[in-house]
Enzyme design. Structure first.
Site: not given
Length: 210
Positions: A45, A114, A143
């Site tokens: 990611r 998610s 995040k």
């Protein structure tokens, strides 16, 4: 089809990459150090990477993860997961849904989704997700838009949706004990591993802790 027991084992110590946390250290060496020390799954990611850089990292990480027989998934980019022959894809709520991804990648690849509430988790399962990433469990710097999931919500998700799951978001060696009551299949970590000066040693500490 995905072997559920193998998947659960792979989820145990789940590393999510983020080059920014490495502060200029060698990306591939850091990830390989983590894998050698016992990380069981890696998700690529890289929010700030363009498509070319992301693909390059995907192909190189595929080689490294294959060498150590570690499960490798790609965040969001189904196309890059297919080109790199990753083991699967992990998507958020604003990405392509699991049912559509399955049409592209077939039955033998992993799809993680998610989820922050019961509704999202139920839909993910109905659409064919193989596992859930539930969080953020605690506030997290990696995040900024991640909303925290309460323990009560987590309990509801695990009671009503029977899927393997990892917990993510702000999890540290100091607070992970609070999560053990929920019996997750694993913990997904970013800075919890990559911010350490000695990544291999930190992975060892995690394995002892969980």
């Amino acid at each position: 089809m995905i072997n559920k027991d193998e998947l659960k084992n792979a989820l145990k110590l789940y590393l999510v990459t983020d080059s920014d946390i490495l502060k200029g250290r060698d990306f591939y060496k850091c990830i390989e150090d983590a894998i050698k020390a016992g990380v069981t799954m890696v998700q690529l990611r890289e929010k700030n990477a363009d498509g070319k850089e992301f693909l390059e990292k995907a192909i190189k990480l595929r080689q490294i993860t294959k060498k150590y027989n570690v499960t490798f998934v790609i965040n969001d980019r189904v196309d890059i997961a297919m080109i790199a022959d990753a083991d699967g894809v992990h998507v958020g709520q604003s990405d392509i849904d699991a049912m559509s991804i399955r049409k592209l990648i077939g039955e033998d690849k992993i799809i993680g989704v998610s989820a922050r509430n019961v509704e999202e988790a139920k839909i993910a399962k109905e659409n064919g997700a193989d596992y859930l990433g539930i969080g953020a469990m605690f506030s997290t710097q990696t995040k900024n838009d991640a909303k925290e999931v309460s323990f009560e919500t987590l309990r509801q998700i695990t009671e009503k949706v029977n899927l393997p799951f990892v917990l993510i978001g702000g999890i540290t060696l100091d607070n992970v004990d609070k999560l053990k009551q929920f019996n997750p299949d694993g913990y997904a970590l970013v800075s919890g591993i990559l911010a350490a000066d000695d990544i291999g040693k930190r992975v060892g500490e995690w394995l002892n802790k969980i």
